[in-house]
Motif scaffolding. Structure first.
Motif, PDB file in Angstrom:
ATOM      1  N   HIS A  42     -10.994 -13.197  -2.007  1.00  0.00           N
ATOM      2  CA  HIS A  42      -9.862 -13.389  -1.331  1.00  0.00           C
ATOM      3  C   HIS A  42      -8.432 -12.631  -1.766  1.00  0.00           C
ATOM      4  N   ASP A  43      -8.363 -12.700  -2.998  1.00  0.00           N
ATOM      5  CA  ASP A  43      -7.179 -12.096  -3.702  1.00  0.00           C
ATOM      6  C   ASP A  43      -7.391 -10.466  -3.542  1.00  0.00           C
ATOM      7  N   TYR A  49      -2.596  -6.762   0.843  1.00  0.00           N
ATOM      8  CA  TYR A  49      -1.722  -6.647   2.348  1.00  0.00           C
ATOM      9  C   TYR A  49      -0.422  -7.250   2.154  1.00  0.00           C
ATOM     10  N   THR A  50      -0.367  -8.414   1.309  1.00  0.00           N
ATOM     11  CA  THR A  50       0.900  -9.265   1.092  1.00  0.00           C
ATOM     12  C   THR A  50       1.936  -8.016   0.440  1.00  0.00           C
ATOM     13  N   LEU A  51       1.551  -7.593  -0.582  1.00  0.00           N
ATOM     14  CA  LEU A  51       2.397  -6.443  -1.219  1.00  0.00           C
ATOM     15  C   LEU A  51       2.703  -5.273  -0.329  1.00  0.00           C
ATOM     16  N   ALA A  52       2.018  -4.802   0.337  1.00  0.00           N
ATOM     17  CA  ALA A  52       2.332  -3.635   1.282  1.00  0.00           C
ATOM     18  C   ALA A  52       2.930  -4.018   2.217  1.00  0.00           C
ATOM     19  N   TRP A  53       3.163  -5.062   2.984  1.00  0.00           N
ATOM     20  CA  TRP A  53       3.786  -5.389   4.137  1.00  0.00           C
ATOM     21  C   TRP A  53       4.865  -6.273   3.724  1.00  0.00           C
ATOM     22  N   LYS A  56       6.063 -12.884   3.438  1.00  0.00           N
ATOM     23  CA  LYS A  56       6.875 -13.907   2.769  1.00  0.00           C
ATOM     24  C   LYS A  56       5.893 -14.953   2.669  1.00  0.00           C
ATOM     25  N   SER A  57       6.078 -15.579   1.508  1.00  0.00           N
ATOM     26  CA  SER A  57       5.215 -16.920   1.290  1.00  0.00           C
ATOM     27  C   SER A  57       5.759 -18.221   1.951  1.00  0.00           C
ATOM     28  N   ASN A  58       4.601 -18.890   2.550  1.00  0.00           N
ATOM     29  CA  ASN A  58       5.126 -20.042   3.201  1.00  0.00           C
ATOM     30  C   ASN A  58       4.416 -21.297   2.661  1.00  0.00           C
TER      31      ASN A  58
END
Length: 126
Positions: A42-43, A49-53, A56-58
């Protein structure tokens, strides 16, 4: 799995009292390794993906991160009580497994978990 649990009677399931370390090849430990592998997968997929784009956290992503962080702390504790092989011999003595974990991966695991805990905590309060 009978490695992790024992039946007191038909309606009560309780943990076995550990007198020796957990066999690293037991079904219980293999389940832990499977879950750990899935979290790592998962990580490996989500973090880039999270870092590249700049995603934001929810509340959902923070819940998942907190659950995974709890898993890592729990897995770290379990490592104290997991046997190991040395020269082809299985070592299940608790004192030896604790000592070995302290001199091998404990410091690394602790540092990583502390950094991640601080990061998650700051993300929650900021």
């Amino acid at each position: 799995s009978s490695d992790c649990f024992t039946m007191k009677n038909s309606s009560h399931l309780r943990f076995k009292r550990m007198r020796t370390a957990l066999d690293p090849n037991s079904g219980c430990r293999m389940l832990v390794e499977l879950i750990t592998t899935l979290i790592c997968l998962h990580d490996a997929l989500v973090l880039p993906y999270t870092l590249a784009w700049n995603v934001k956290s929810n509340s959902t992503t923070m819940t998942i991160r907190c659950a995974f962080l709890s898993w890592w702390w729990g897995e770290m504790v379990l490592n104290f009580f997991t046997g190991y092989y040395t020269n082809g011999q299985l070592v299940l003595d608790i004192k030896q497994t604790v000592r070995r974990y302290f001199i091998t991966f404990f410091a690394f695991d602790l540092i990583i978990n502390i950094i991640e805990s601080v990061y998650v905590t700051l993300e929650i309060i900021i």
